[in-house]
Design a protein around this motif. Structure first.
Motif, short mmCIF file in Angstrom:
data_model
loop_
_atom_site.label_atom_id
_atom_site.label_comp_id
_atom_site.label_asym_id
_atom_site.label_seq_id
_atom_site.Cartn_x
_atom_site.Cartn_y
_atom_site.Cartn_z
N GLU A 114 31.08 34.43 36.52
CA GLU A 114 31.99 33.73 37.41
C GLU A 114 32.25 34.59 38.64
N TYR A 115 32.10 33.97 39.80
CA TYR A 115 32.32 34.67 41.07
C TYR A 115 32.96 33.68 42.04
N ASN A 116 34.07 34.04 42.63
CA ASN A 116 34.79 33.18 43.59
C ASN A 116 35.04 31.77 43.05
N GLY A 117 35.38 31.68 41.76
CA GLY A 117 35.72 30.39 41.17
C GLY A 117 34.53 29.53 40.80
N HIS A 118 33.31 30.04 40.94
CA HIS A 118 32.10 29.27 40.60
C HIS A 118 31.33 30.00 39.50
N LYS A 119 30.61 29.22 38.69
CA LYS A 119 29.77 29.80 37.63
C LYS A 119 28.34 29.95 38.14
N TYR A 120 27.72 31.07 37.75
CA TYR A 120 26.33 31.35 38.12
C TYR A 120 25.58 31.79 36.87
N SER A 121 24.30 31.48 36.84
CA SER A 121 23.50 31.83 35.66
C SER A 121 22.96 33.26 35.71
N LYS A 125 21.68 35.94 41.61
CA LYS A 125 22.12 34.86 42.50
C LYS A 125 23.39 35.27 43.24
N ILE A 126 24.29 35.92 42.52
CA ILE A 126 25.54 36.36 43.14
C ILE A 126 25.27 37.46 44.16
#
Length: 153
Positions: A114-121, A125-126
């Motif tokens: 989770e980064y800045n309120g969004h989920k990433y796999s 990517k982050i």
């Protein structure tokens, strides 16, 4: 001429590639793989020599190794053959990275990051979002070296 197997194996690094290949032929009674470099011939030949002297793996161990390999193959294909960082970092861990005068916080979840309120796999990517360029996520967040020292846990 070496007297013991240990002495014979200790002598292997002193041989050149042609001598190692000849040794392979004399010990194993077959041609060595043509593509193998000296650095690989030495441990393989040493293993084969020990296997001849002391015996190889028993049938039960070979069977178990085949089972394990098949289960790992199956698990890898089901997971998209990915070995990513979240398997080695406990959920709930917070990763903090300073980049261009801004602090970035990532929380490791059960099924992603989770980064800045969004989920990433993936962490990569982050890292790409933060930097605008391709990065290895574990390297960008400074966890690659730490995980290696801990044995990849």
């Amino acid at each position: 001429m070496p007297d013991t197997l240990a002495e014979e194996i200790a002598e292997l690094p002193r041989l050149n590639r042609a001598q190692l290949r000849a040794k392979w032929r004399s010990v194993l009674k077959k041609e060595p793989p043509a593509h193998l470099r000296k650095q690989l011939l030495i441990p393989l030949l040493a293993y084969k020599m020990q296997e001849q002297a002391y015996g190889g793996l028993g049938p039960e161990i070979k069977r178990r190794l085949r089972e394990l390999a098949a289960s790992f193959e199956s698990a890898s294909s089901q997971a998209g053959a990915r070995h990513d960082s979240r398997r080695r970092i406990k959920p709930g861990t917070r990763l903090i990275r300073q980049w261009q005068d801004k602090t970035h916080h990532v929380t490791v979840g059960e099924d992603g990051f989770e980064y800045n309120g969004h989920k990433y796999s993936s962490l990569s990517k982050i890292a790409r979002l933060i930097t605008g360029t391709r990065w290895s996520g574990p390297l960008f967040f400074g966890i690659k070296r730490k995980l290696k020292k801990q044995g990849g846990q």
